[in-house]
Design a protein around this motif. Structure first.
Motif, PDB file in Angstrom:
ATOM      1  N   ILE A 226       0.813  -1.207   0.000  1.00 48.75           N
ATOM      2  CA  ILE A 226       0.000   0.000   0.000  1.00 48.75           C
ATOM      3  C   ILE A 226       0.854   1.267   0.000  1.00 48.75           C
ATOM      4  O   ILE A 226       0.403   2.325   0.404  1.00 48.75           O
TER       5      ILE A 226
ATOM      6  N   LYS B 288      -7.813  -0.210  -0.742  1.00 49.59           N
ATOM      7  CA  LYS B 288      -6.844   0.892  -0.697  1.00 49.59           C
ATOM      8  C   LYS B 288      -7.544   2.241  -0.561  1.00 49.59           C
ATOM      9  O   LYS B 288      -7.048   3.144   0.112  1.00 49.59           O
TER      10      LYS B 288
ATOM     11  N   GLU C 134      -6.685   4.673   2.537  1.00 43.44           N
ATOM     12  CA  GLU C 134      -6.105   5.995   2.321  1.00 43.44           C
ATOM     13  C   GLU C 134      -7.019   7.099   2.849  1.00 43.44           C
ATOM     14  O   GLU C 134      -6.555   8.074   3.441  1.00 43.44           O
TER      15      GLU C 134
END
Length: 226
Positions: free
Chosen positions: A39, A154, A158
């Motif tokens: 990531i 993701k 984030e």
């Protein structure tokens, strides 16, 4: 003593209905916690999803009392899994806490169901779990846009990171491990929590995609002759 069920933690999906996260999802969960490289590259997040995750609008007081035990239960599982991976005595102090110091109600699922495979998570781990859960539900308010994203995990990770950074939350106070930084612990816990939360959602999405691509004759159940 009868084992308490874990039924109150859900993701609210208009496409698939309420997605329930149960204790079985933890038992059956075999995906490893991600490595650093998985990531490191932040995804491109559509503005429509960013607009759903305004830091000032996150309200932990809005979480009902019956949901907190499930949040803490999942946090305890993530804490245990990460410590099993890194085997670090210094991090141990920051990822879990003594049973005598916990909120009895919020830790009730752990105390009843623990068979040696859970920890009582630290306040920092519970905080990360809570914000990840809230973010996952927030992005589902624009599910059409969310479903178009290539890597939905993701996206949630984030967005959660951005929200927590904007709020300047204090995580792992006093942490002084030279091998595992605060940001490393934060990221690893967040990734694991997100994987657990979205496991069933992504499965339902994949099932729907498979069904759509299936010929109509194979979708229909054969009619039995009387």
């Amino acid at each position: 003593m009868r084992m308490m069920s874990m039924t109150s933690l859900i993701l609210k999906s208009e496409k698939f209905g309420n997605i329930e996260i149960t204790k079985k999802d933890l038992i059956d969960f075999v995906e490893p916690i991600s490595t650093e490289s998985n990531i490191d590259m932040p995804p491109l997040i559509p503005q429509e999803l960013k607009n759903l995750c305004i830091p000032e609008e996150y309200d932990l007081d809005s979480i009902s009392d019956n949901i907190w035990p499930s949040i803490v239960y999942i946090a305890g599982y993530a804490s245990y899994s990460l410590l099993k991976k890194i085997r670090c005595d210094i991090c141990d102090v920051n990822l879990k806490q003594d049973k005598d110091n916990v909120n009895i109600h919020n830790s009730s699922l752990i105390s009843v169901n623990d068979r040696g495979g859970l920890n009582y998570p630290s306040e920092s781990v519970v905080t990360i779990t809570t914000y990840t859960y809230l973010t996952a539900n927030n992005v589902l308010n624009n599910e059409t846009v969310f479903l178009r994203q290539k890597d939905q995990r993701k996206i949630v990770i984030e967005l959660t990171r951005e929200v927590m950074n904007d709020l300047n939350l204090t995580l792992f106070p006093g942490h002084d491990c030279k091998e595992h930084s605060k940001s490393y612990l934060h990221k690893e816990i967040m990734v694991h929590i997100c994987n657990i939360l979205l496991k069933n959602y992504i499965k339902k999405q994949n099932d729907r995609t498979t069904t759509k691509s299936m010929p109509l004759l194979k979708r229909s159940k054969p009619v039995r002759k009387k």
